[in-house]
Design an enzyme around this catalytic site. Sequence first.
Site: not given
Ligand code: NAD
Ligand code: DAU
Length: 351
Positions: A83, A198, A134-136, A163, A290, A34, A189, A288, A214, A159, A86
């Site tokens: 990594a 998030k 990701t589903d995105e 991906k 888009g 990491d 997640n 946001r 917000p 983003y 995200s």
């Molecule tokens: P996060 O942002 O919490 O963690 C990302 C980690 O990657 C951090 O520890 C960061 O230090 C490390 N990192 C970033 N750039 C790096 C680099 N160049 N080299 C090595 N390490 C690096 O993200 P997360 O929410 O834990 O997501 C993890 C993975 O799962 C991502 O690939 C994300 O696209 C995917 N994902 C996330 C979600 C979600 O809801 N959070 C859902 C679907 C998929």
């Molecule tokens: O669907 C999987 C994805 O989920 C992952 O690939 C991404 O890494 C992860 O960040 C997440 O993306 P989202 O954009 O869906 O998550 P976020 O928590 O940023 O936002 C969730 C929803 O809430 C989205 O519709 C935007 C909204 N939101 C978010 C924030 C941060 C708000 O309304 N207010 C906020 O302050």
Amino acid sequence: MKTYLVTGGAGFIGSNFVLYMLGTYDDIRIVNVDKLTYAGNLENLASLKGDERHIFSQTDICDKSALEKLFSEYEVDYVVNFAAESHVDRSILIPELFAQTNVMGTVTLLDVAKRAWEQTDGTFGDHRYLQVSTDEVYGSLGAEGYFKETTPLDPHSPYSASKASADLFVKAYGDTYRFPANITRCSNNYGPFQFPEKLIPLVINNALDHKSLPIYGDGMNVRDWLYVEDHCKAIDLVLHKGVLREVYNVGGHNERSNNFIVHRVIEYIHDHVDAEVTDTLITYVEDRKGHDRRYGIDPEKIKDDLGWYPATTFEVGIEKTIEWYLKNKVWMEHVTSGAYQGYYEKMYRNR
Ligand code: NAD
Ligand code: DAU
């Protein structure tokens, strides 16, 4: 003993995965790679102190020679690539960083693994690579339908574009070299260690501080929420039992609007922690750019082929999550001091 090289293992899902794997299997070791960006946090791994099965390396996945060194030092059997940059909102501000880490980092990692694993006959033995996606990448749904593995890619944010690009490189390695890879595409997640940029941890943290909550746009955007441990179990299954070069969608048919999520967090904190926390804290802010309207995963393939199901209901998962943040206020203080303040100001001041 099998060796897993897990990247991004100090982030939210990665650290949950490392803890899950070392808690589930005795006879494995994890090389945790990491870069420790703002999102990586060694405090997430504090409970592994003294556990020789966990080897941490502060390394950038774009750094080819550092990765090569790790592959030559450890006999790596499996790679799981978490990594990434995200956060969608950050990607709207700095797309290049997302291209660099998420696309170039993945290509670099794929290439190093391929060279380390490829045998003289061009096969890869029992090695396996899993790309956490990701589903995105599928874009946005209307009121009906679900994302299937066959849904065309249609990313909208920088983003999700990064991906999707990474996924296409993984596919290309499979198609061209027969590289032994899988891709998982998961929905949103939630759970312990999620960084408070998030929605869920941001709202929990703000509510406890009586700060405004917000909600972007009209709050009717829908996400398909999955408890992080269920995601970790799905990755473990696909890595060991998935059909090579297949994609698996991971989600739990748990679609909720953002309004619902925020109201549920307020309700829990109001009833169990602080009666002064009410809906009056909600502020509807500029949407946001888009903003995808709805995500919904069809998880039939991973359910039918690998027997995966999400064990944690949303009702249980959200309570566990809020309780975790209540018990880990010091963790939250550490991650929200310093750079987070500047980020928050920039992102929310003029909304
Ligand atoms: P996060 O942002 O919490 O963690 C990302 C980690 O990657 C951090 O520890 C960061 O230090 C490390 N990192 C970033 N750039 C790096 C680099 N160049 N080299 C090595 N390490 C690096 O993200 P997360 O929410 O834990 O997501 C993890 C993975 O799962 C991502 O690939 C994300 O696209 C995917 N994902 C996330 C979600 C979600 O809801 N959070 C859902 C679907 C998929
Ligand atoms: O669907 C999987 C994805 O989920 C992952 O690939 C991404 O890494 C992860 O960040 C997440 O993306 P989202 O954009 O869906 O998550 P976020 O928590 O940023 O936002 C969730 C929803 O809430 C989205 O519709 C935007 C909204 N939101 C978010 C924030 C941060 C708000 O309304 N207010 C906020 O302050």
